[in-house]
Design a protein around this motif. Structure first.
Motif, PDB file in Angstrom:
ATOM      1  N   VAL A  37       1.532  12.806  -0.259  1.00 46.60           N
ATOM      2  CA  VAL A  37       0.754  11.779  -1.175  1.00 46.60           C
ATOM      3  C   VAL A  37       2.136  11.821  -2.700  1.00 46.60           C
ATOM      4  O   VAL A  37       2.855  12.815  -3.108  1.00 46.60           O
ATOM      5  CB  VAL A  37       0.108  12.078  -2.516  1.00 46.60           C
ATOM      6  N   PHE A  49      -5.548  12.534   5.940  1.00 47.42           N
ATOM      7  CA  PHE A  49      -5.479  11.421   5.639  1.00 47.42           C
ATOM      8  C   PHE A  49      -7.324  11.079   6.176  1.00 47.42           C
ATOM      9  O   PHE A  49      -7.256  12.476   7.133  1.00 47.42           O
ATOM     10  CB  PHE A  49      -5.061  10.626   6.990  1.00 47.42           C
ATOM     11  N   ILE A  83       1.210   6.590  -0.561  1.00 49.45           N
ATOM     12  CA  ILE A  83       0.722   7.980   1.390  1.00 49.45           C
ATOM     13  C   ILE A  83       2.211   7.690   2.093  1.00 49.45           C
ATOM     14  O   ILE A  83       2.252   6.211   2.347  1.00 49.45           O
ATOM     15  CB  ILE A  83      -0.252   7.186   1.622  1.00 49.45           C
TER      16      ILE A  83
END
Length: 115
Positions: A37, A49, A83
């Motif tokens: 992140v 995730f 991400i």
């Protein structure tokens, strides 16, 4: 006179979130895949995730991740452009932002299977 029966908390939550589309696969990621992140520096933190979420009311997207510092299992949501895929070895590095320098986020460059 009897009062109308109130819906359970679970049913109320489901009704309140009907406009949210959740997917456990997104741009080549599957639930449990490690991610980085951007802009989040917690020493020793790792993230996995969890889901991609589309809000059909306002067309906004977010990505849910789970993790944090060692032993934590915190669930957090971030914009998809924050991400990044974990590429190579991540141990011994100081900043997650160094690991992703020069890479495109998964929102910009999906990790799609070949062939």
């Amino acid at each position: 006179m009897s009062r109308p029966r109130r819906p359970s908390a679970r049913r109320a939550a489901e009704a309140a979130s009907e406009h949210l589309e959740r997917s456990e696969e997104w741009n080549g990621l599957h639930a449990g895949d490690p991610v980085i992140v951007a802009g989040l520096s917690l020493k020793g933190a790792t993230w996995e995730f969890r889901a991609h979420v589309l809000n059909r009311h306002n067309e906004t997207e977010s990505v849910e991740v789970v993790g944090g510092r060692p032993g934590d299992r915190t669930i957090r949501s971030f914009a998809p452009d924050r991400i990044f895929a974990v590429v190579g070895r991540t141990r011994g590095r100081r900043s997650p932002d160094r690991l992703i320098a020069g890479q495109l986020s998964l929102a910009d460059a999906p990790q799609l299977p070949l062939g």
